[in-house]
Design a protein around this motif. Structure first.
Motif, PDB file in Angstrom:
ATOM      1  N   LEU A  12       0.836  -1.207   0.000  1.00 31.40           N
ATOM      2  CA  LEU A  12       0.000   0.000   0.000  1.00 31.40           C
ATOM      3  C   LEU A  12       0.866   1.249   0.000  1.00 31.40           C
ATOM      4  O   LEU A  12       0.598   2.214  -0.731  1.00 31.40           O
ATOM      5  CB  LEU A  12      -0.956   0.015   1.193  1.00 31.40           C
ATOM      6  N   LEU A  13       1.914   1.264   0.814  1.00 32.78           N
ATOM      7  CA  LEU A  13       2.823   2.410   0.842  1.00 32.78           C
ATOM      8  C   LEU A  13       3.566   2.558  -0.481  1.00 32.78           C
ATOM      9  O   LEU A  13       3.741   3.665  -0.997  1.00 32.78           O
ATOM     10  CB  LEU A  13       3.820   2.266   1.993  1.00 32.78           C
ATOM     11  N   ALA A  14       4.009   1.427  -1.051  1.00 35.76           N
ATOM     12  CA  ALA A  14       4.723   1.478  -2.325  1.00 35.76           C
ATOM     13  C   ALA A  14       3.820   2.020  -3.428  1.00 35.76           C
ATOM     14  O   ALA A  14       4.226   2.875  -4.224  1.00 35.76           O
ATOM     15  CB  ALA A  14       5.243   0.089  -2.692  1.00 35.76           C
ATOM     16  N   VAL A  15       2.584   1.577  -3.495  1.00 28.99           N
ATOM     17  CA  VAL A  15       1.639   2.055  -4.504  1.00 28.99           C
ATOM     18  C   VAL A  15       1.332   3.538  -4.282  1.00 28.99           C
ATOM     19  O   VAL A  15       1.248   4.301  -5.249  1.00 28.99           O
ATOM     20  CB  VAL A  15       0.349   1.194  -4.486  1.00 28.99           C
ATOM     21  N   ALA A  16       1.195   3.963  -3.035  1.00 27.23           N
ATOM     22  CA  ALA A  16       0.909   5.377  -2.747  1.00 27.23           C
ATOM     23  C   ALA A  16       2.067   6.258  -3.200  1.00 27.23           C
ATOM     24  O   ALA A  16       1.858   7.320  -3.807  1.00 27.23           O
ATOM     25  CB  ALA A  16       0.648   5.560  -1.254  1.00 27.23           C
ATOM     26  N   ILE A  17       3.300   5.848  -2.953  1.00 24.57           N
ATOM     27  CA  ILE A  17       4.475   6.632  -3.370  1.00 24.57           C
ATOM     28  C   ILE A  17       4.554   6.699  -4.890  1.00 24.57           C
ATOM     29  O   ILE A  17       4.802   7.764  -5.474  1.00 24.57           O
ATOM     30  CB  ILE A  17       5.756   6.050  -2.745  1.00 24.57           C
ATOM     31  N   ILE A  18       4.322   5.585  -5.550  1.00 25.45           N
ATOM     32  CA  ILE A  18       4.352   5.557  -7.018  1.00 25.45           C
ATOM     33  C   ILE A  18       3.246   6.448  -7.587  1.00 25.45           C
ATOM     34  O   ILE A  18       3.459   7.209  -8.539  1.00 25.45           O
ATOM     35  CB  ILE A  18       4.247   4.100  -7.534  1.00 25.45           C
ATOM     36  N   ALA A  19       2.063   6.406  -7.012  1.00 21.95           N
ATOM     37  CA  ALA A  19       0.938   7.226  -7.486  1.00 21.95           C
ATOM     38  C   ALA A  19       1.238   8.717  -7.303  1.00 21.95           C
ATOM     39  O   ALA A  19       0.920   9.532  -8.180  1.00 21.95           O
ATOM     40  CB  ALA A  19      -0.339   6.845  -6.746  1.00 21.95           C
ATOM     41  N   LEU A  25       4.448  14.007 -12.010  1.00 22.80           N
ATOM     42  CA  LEU A  25       4.893  14.089 -13.400  1.00 22.80           C
ATOM     43  C   LEU A  25       3.778  14.599 -14.314  1.00 22.80           C
ATOM     44  O   LEU A  25       4.022  15.428 -15.199  1.00 22.80           O
ATOM     45  CB  LEU A  25       5.394  12.730 -13.879  1.00 22.80           C
ATOM     46  N   ILE A  26       2.578  14.126 -14.130  1.00 25.43           N
ATOM     47  CA  ILE A  26       1.453  14.587 -14.949  1.00 25.43           C
ATOM     48  C   ILE A  26       1.203  16.074 -14.716  1.00 25.43           C
ATOM     49  O   ILE A  26       0.995  16.837 -15.659  1.00 25.43           O
ATOM     50  CB  ILE A  26       0.184  13.751 -14.643  1.00 25.43           C
ATOM     51  N   GLY A  27       1.236  16.505 -13.478  1.00 28.00           N
ATOM     52  CA  GLY A  27       1.038  17.917 -13.164  1.00 28.00           C
ATOM     53  C   GLY A  27       2.117  18.789 -13.764  1.00 28.00           C
ATOM     54  O   GLY A  27       1.849  19.891 -14.252  1.00 28.00           O
ATOM     55  N   LYS A  28       3.346  18.306 -13.746  1.00 25.62           N
ATOM     56  CA  LYS A  28       4.462  19.074 -14.313  1.00 25.62           C
ATOM     57  C   LYS A  28       4.324  19.198 -15.824  1.00 25.62           C
ATOM     58  O   LYS A  28       4.647  20.239 -16.402  1.00 25.62           O
ATOM     59  CB  LYS A  28       5.778  18.395 -13.935  1.00 25.62           C
ATOM     60  N   LEU A  29       3.848  18.156 -16.484  1.00 26.20           N
ATOM     61  CA  LEU A  29       3.665  18.202 -17.933  1.00 26.20           C
ATOM     62  C   LEU A  29       2.513  19.131 -18.326  1.00 26.20           C
ATOM     63  O   LEU A  29       2.566  19.783 -19.361  1.00 26.20           O
ATOM     64  CB  LEU A  29       3.414  16.797 -18.486  1.00 26.20           C
ATOM     65  N   ARG A  30       1.467  19.181 -17.529  1.00 26.21           N
ATOM     66  CA  ARG A  30       0.287  19.989 -17.858  1.00 26.21           C
ATOM     67  C   ARG A  30       0.447  21.446 -17.456  1.00 26.21           C
ATOM     68  O   ARG A  30      -0.308  22.293 -17.923  1.00 26.21           O
ATOM     69  CB  ARG A  30      -0.948  19.412 -17.168  1.00 26.21           C
ATOM     70  N   TYR A  31       1.417  21.742 -16.611  1.00 26.36           N
ATOM     71  CA  TYR A  31       1.610  23.110 -16.118  1.00 26.36           C
ATOM     72  C   TYR A  31       2.120  24.006 -17.232  1.00 26.36           C
ATOM     73  O   TYR A  31       3.068  23.682 -17.928  1.00 26.36           O
ATOM     74  CB  TYR A  31       2.599  23.115 -14.951  1.00 26.36           C
ATOM     75  N   LYS A  32       1.484  25.146 -17.411  1.00 28.68           N
ATOM     76  CA  LYS A  32       1.931  26.124 -18.384  1.00 28.68           C
ATOM     77  C   LYS A  32       2.259  27.404 -17.630  1.00 28.68           C
ATOM     78  O   LYS A  32       1.476  27.873 -16.806  1.00 28.68           O
ATOM     79  CB  LYS A  32       0.833  26.406 -19.400  1.00 28.68           C
TER      80      LYS A  32
END
Length: 129
Positions: A12-19, A25-32
């Motif tokens: 659960l901790l591993a999945v939370a860190i990966i998520a 990464l998604i937020g950084k790509l969408r940020y303008k």
């Protein structure tokens, strides 16, 4: 039983860190980057003192606010600005000091208008009537 529970907690901790990392990464790509313009509060344009602010009220007295337009030089627009600031009565203007006048002129960006049009002297004359 303890081994199974510890494995569940680990995954659960591993999945939370990966998520969280994928979300980052998604937020950084969408940020303008946007061009942001900042407007400086007019009172901060030159050094001033907050203690120079004139006496203001949250609301007018129960008898109602005064018509500040009786002071020559105050039009409807300026009256609305003064009311928004908390100046509702002629007595408030009559009690302004030179430092209060400087503060008001700087706040509303009206260079020397209060002094030249003698708002304070006119307000004192109206009170004496």
């Amino acid at each position: 039983m303890l081994i199974i529970a510890s494995k569940i907690v680990f995954w659960l901790l591993a999945v939370a860190i990966i998520a969280m990392y994928i979300g980052f990464l998604i937020g950084k790509l969408r940020y303008k980057k946007r061009q942001v313009s900042y407007e400086i509060n007019p009172i901060l344009r030159k050094p001033g003192n907050i203690y120079n602010k004139p006496f203001i009220l949250g609301n007018p007295r129960p008898t109602g606010k005064d018509d500040l337009k009786v002071i020559e030089g105050i039009d409807h627009q300026m009256e609305n600005k003064l009311n928004a600031l908390g100046i509702f009565h002629v007595e408030q203007i009559a009690k302004w000091s030179e430092k209060n006048i400087d503060w008001i002129e700087e706040y509303f960006s009206i260079d020397n208008r209060v002094g030249e049009e003698q708002w304070v002297e006119k307000a004192k004359a109206i009170i004496k009537r």
